[in-house]
Design a protein around this motif. Structure first.
Motif, PDB file in Angstrom:
ATOM      1  N   ILE A 202       0.849  -1.207   0.000  1.00 43.55           N
ATOM      2  CA  ILE A 202       0.000   0.000   0.000  1.00 43.55           C
ATOM      3  C   ILE A 202       0.879   1.250   0.000  1.00 43.55           C
ATOM      4  CG2 ILE A 202      -1.641   1.344   1.374  1.00 43.55           C
ATOM      5  CD1 ILE A 202      -2.803  -1.404   2.326  1.00 43.55           C
ATOM      6  N   LYS A 203       1.909   1.230   0.833  1.00 41.88           N
ATOM      7  CA  LYS A 203       2.824   2.371   0.919  1.00 41.88           C
ATOM      8  C   LYS A 203       3.504   2.616  -0.430  1.00 41.88           C
ATOM      9  CE  LYS A 203       6.726   4.080   3.565  1.00 41.88           C
ATOM     10  NZ  LYS A 203       7.712   3.842   4.587  1.00 41.88           N
ATOM     11  N   LYS A 204       3.951   1.541  -1.096  1.00 43.08           N
ATOM     12  CA  LYS A 204       4.603   1.668  -2.401  1.00 43.08           C
ATOM     13  C   LYS A 204       3.637   2.233  -3.446  1.00 43.08           C
ATOM     14  CE  LYS A 204       7.947  -2.033  -1.768  1.00 43.08           C
ATOM     15  NZ  LYS A 204       8.276  -3.431  -2.090  1.00 43.08           N
ATOM     16  N   GLU A 205       2.394   1.728  -3.444  1.00 40.12           N
ATOM     17  CA  GLU A 205       1.395   2.205  -4.403  1.00 40.12           C
ATOM     18  C   GLU A 205       1.107   3.688  -4.205  1.00 40.12           C
ATOM     19  OE1 GLU A 205      -2.183  -0.209  -4.735  1.00 40.12           O
ATOM     20  OE2 GLU A 205      -0.993  -2.005  -4.283  1.00 40.12           O
ATOM     21  N   LEU A 206       0.949   4.100  -2.961  1.00 38.07           N
ATOM     22  CA  LEU A 206       0.681   5.512  -2.688  1.00 38.07           C
ATOM     23  C   LEU A 206       1.888   6.384  -3.039  1.00 38.07           C
ATOM     24  CD1 LEU A 206      -1.323   5.277   0.651  1.00 38.07           C
ATOM     25  CD2 LEU A 206      -2.193   5.989  -1.592  1.00 38.07           C
ATOM     26  N   SER A 207       3.090   5.883  -2.803  1.00 37.09           N
ATOM     27  CA  SER A 207       4.304   6.625  -3.171  1.00 37.09           C
ATOM     28  C   SER A 207       4.376   6.830  -4.680  1.00 37.09           C
ATOM     29  CB  SER A 207       5.553   5.884  -2.692  1.00 37.09           C
ATOM     30  OG  SER A 207       5.623   5.883  -1.290  1.00 37.09           O
ATOM     31  N   LEU A 208       3.969   5.825  -5.435  1.00 32.48           N
ATOM     32  CA  LEU A 208       3.945   5.948  -6.899  1.00 32.48           C
ATOM     33  C   LEU A 208       2.900   6.963  -7.347  1.00 32.48           C
ATOM     34  CD1 LEU A 208       4.336   2.217  -8.019  1.00 32.48           C
ATOM     35  CD2 LEU A 208       5.989   4.079  -8.340  1.00 32.48           C
ATOM     36  N   ILE A 209       1.735   6.932  -6.716  1.00 30.82           N
ATOM     37  CA  ILE A 209       0.656   7.858  -7.076  1.00 30.82           C
ATOM     38  C   ILE A 209       1.058   9.296  -6.787  1.00 30.82           C
ATOM     39  CG2 ILE A 209      -1.691   8.602  -6.459  1.00 30.82           C
ATOM     40  CD1 ILE A 209      -2.323   5.581  -6.015  1.00 30.82           C
ATOM     41  N   TYR A 210       1.603   9.543  -5.606  1.00 32.81           N
ATOM     42  CA  TYR A 210       1.954  10.902  -5.195  1.00 32.81           C
ATOM     43  C   TYR A 210       3.360  11.315  -5.611  1.00 32.81           C
ATOM     44  CZ  TYR A 210      -2.354  11.385  -2.570  1.00 32.81           C
ATOM     45  OH  TYR A 210      -3.680  11.487  -2.234  1.00 32.81           O
ATOM     46  N   LYS A 211       4.135  10.364  -6.143  1.00 32.99           N
ATOM     47  CA  LYS A 211       5.498  10.616  -6.620  1.00 32.99           C
ATOM     48  C   LYS A 211       6.391  11.216  -5.531  1.00 32.99           C
ATOM     49  CE  LYS A 211       4.222  11.092 -11.436  1.00 32.99           C
ATOM     50  NZ  LYS A 211       2.809  11.026 -11.543  1.00 32.99           N
ATOM     51  N   LYS A 212       6.180  10.778  -4.297  1.00 30.46           N
ATOM     52  CA  LYS A 212       7.000  11.181  -3.154  1.00 30.46           C
ATOM     53  C   LYS A 212       7.043  10.029  -2.171  1.00 30.46           C
ATOM     54  CE  LYS A 212       6.488  16.130  -3.136  1.00 30.46           C
ATOM     55  NZ  LYS A 212       6.716  17.255  -2.288  1.00 30.46           N
ATOM     56  N   ASP A 213       8.036  10.084  -1.280  1.00 31.97           N
ATOM     57  CA  ASP A 213       8.065   9.095  -0.208  1.00 31.97           C
ATOM     58  C   ASP A 213       6.828   9.271   0.650  1.00 31.97           C
ATOM     59  OD1 ASP A 213      10.456   7.927  -0.902  1.00 31.97           O
ATOM     60  OD2 ASP A 213      11.656   9.219   0.391  1.00 31.97           O
ATOM     61  N   MET A 214       6.265   8.174   1.076  1.00 36.91           N
ATOM     62  CA  MET A 214       5.024   8.192   1.849  1.00 36.91           C
ATOM     63  C   MET A 214       5.307   7.722   3.265  1.00 36.91           C
ATOM     64  SD  MET A 214       1.701   8.794   1.714  1.00 36.91           S
ATOM     65  CE  MET A 214       1.507   9.031  -0.025  1.00 36.91           C
ATOM     66  N   LYS A 215       4.934   8.535   4.223  1.00 36.51           N
ATOM     67  CA  LYS A 215       4.991   8.119   5.622  1.00 36.51           C
ATOM     68  C   LYS A 215       3.561   7.775   5.998  1.00 36.51           C
ATOM     69  CE  LYS A 215       6.557   9.443  10.137  1.00 36.51           C
ATOM     70  NZ  LYS A 215       7.209  10.457  10.967  1.00 36.51           N
ATOM     71  N   LEU A 216       3.298   6.493   6.099  1.00 36.17           N
ATOM     72  CA  LEU A 216       1.929   6.014   6.262  1.00 36.17           C
ATOM     73  C   LEU A 216       1.716   5.449   7.660  1.00 36.17           C
ATOM     74  CD1 LEU A 216      -0.697   5.684   4.673  1.00 36.17           C
ATOM     75  CD2 LEU A 216       0.157   3.514   3.823  1.00 36.17           C
ATOM     76  N   ASN A 217       0.726   5.977   8.327  1.00 34.90           N
ATOM     77  CA  ASN A 217       0.370   5.521   9.668  1.00 34.90           C
ATOM     78  C   ASN A 217      -0.896   4.674   9.556  1.00 34.90           C
ATOM     79  OD1 ASN A 217       0.310   5.313  12.466  1.00 34.90           O
ATOM     80  ND2 ASN A 217      -0.802   7.233  12.711  1.00 34.90           N
ATOM     81  N   PHE A 218      -0.824   3.450  10.040  1.00 37.92           N
ATOM     82  CA  PHE A 218      -1.964   2.539   9.984  1.00 37.92           C
ATOM     83  C   PHE A 218      -2.685   2.542  11.327  1.00 37.92           C
ATOM     84  CE2 PHE A 218       0.729   1.065   6.606  1.00 37.92           C
ATOM     85  CZ  PHE A 218      -0.158   0.695   5.612  1.00 37.92           C
ATOM     86  N   ILE A 219      -4.006   2.672  11.276  1.00 38.70           N
ATOM     87  CA  ILE A 219      -4.834   2.669  12.482  1.00 38.70           C
ATOM     88  C   ILE A 219      -5.939   1.636  12.293  1.00 38.70           C
ATOM     89  CG2 ILE A 219      -6.400   4.042  13.918  1.00 38.70           C
ATOM     90  CD1 ILE A 219      -4.806   6.518  12.964  1.00 38.70           C
ATOM     91  N   ILE A 220      -6.189   0.863  13.332  1.00 35.16           N
ATOM     92  CA  ILE A 220      -7.255  -0.139  13.265  1.00 35.16           C
ATOM     93  C   ILE A 220      -8.476   0.402  13.996  1.00 35.16           C
ATOM     94  CG2 ILE A 220      -7.959  -2.471  13.935  1.00 35.16           C
ATOM     95  CD1 ILE A 220      -4.949  -3.192  13.786  1.00 35.16           C
TER      96      ILE A 220
END
Length: 182
Positions: free
Chosen positions: A132-150
C-alpha cells in the motif's frame, strides 16, 4: 518547506516550527526527533501521561518538577527539556499532543515525504502495508509516511487521509449514507 510553512500558522504549528528550526540550527534534529517519538509513545501507551498533559488543575511548578523528572529518566536533550518547560510556563502544555503531530508533519515535509493515515477495520500484514505504501508513493510521486490505524467500527473497507483529503470507502460510511436517505 517554506511554501508549506503557512499551514502551521496556528499556536501548535508555531511551537512545532520553532523547535524544529532550533533543532535544525543547533544540528540536534536526530535527538529532538527521538525525544518527540518518546513523547508520542507516551501519549499512546500511558493514560496517566495523557491526564498529566491535559489536566488544567496541575500547578505550573508541580508540572515543572514532573517535566524535569521525566526528562532525566528518558534522557531528553537539554533543548527539548527547555522547550517543554517553556510551553509549561506559557500555559500551553495541554497543546503538547498537537505540537508533536505538527512537528512530525514539518519533519516529513522537510524530508520530502507525505504523511498519510490509513484507517482499516482489521489488522493487515506487513507485506500488504508495504504494498500500500509503495502504491501511494507511486501515485503521489513522493516518499510516503503512512500511519496505519485499526478501527473495528468501520466493519470493512478503509479511510485514507492524505493532507486535507479523505477517501472513505468503509462499510460504516456507506451504511450511514443509506440510513440518511431513508
Amino acid at each position: 518547506m517554506e511554501n508549506q510553512a503557512n499551514s502551521f500558522s496556528n499556536v501548535t504549528g508555531r511551537y512545532a516550527k520553532s523547535i524544529f528550526q532550533l533543532a535544525n540550527e543547533k544540528k540536534i534534529m536526530n535527538e529532538v526527533e527521538k525525544n518527540f517519538l518518546q513523547i508520542h509513545f507516551l501519549f499512546n501507551d500511558s493514560k496517566d501521561f495523557v491526564k498529566f498533559v491535559t489536566n488544567p488543575t496541575i500547578q505550573k511548578n508541580t508540572r515543572l518538577k514532573i517535566i524535569e523528572n521525566l526528562s532525566s529518566k528518558l534522557n531528553f536533550n537539554n533543548c527539548f527539556t527547555n522547550f517543554l518547560k517553556l510551553i509549561n510556563e506559557k500555559g500551553r502544555f495541554f497543546y503538547l499532543e498537537r505540537i508533536v503531530k505538527d512537528f512530525f508533519s514539518i519533519l516529513s515535509i522537510s524530508k520530502g515525504e507525505i504523511s498519510a493515515e490509513l484507517i482499516v477495520a482489521n489488522e493487515i500484514s506487513e507485506d500488504r502495508k508495504n504494498d500500500i505504501k509503495k502504491e501511494l508513493s507511486l501515485i503521489y510521486k513522493k516518499d510516503m509516511k503512512l500511519n496505519f490505524i485499526i478501527d473495528p467500527s468501520l466493519i470493512s473497507g478503509s479511510i485514507l487521509k492524505v493532507g486535507s483529503k479523505m477517501i472513505d470507502s468503509s462499510a460504516k460510511s456507506k451504511f450511514n449514507r443509506i440510513l440518511n436517505n431513508i
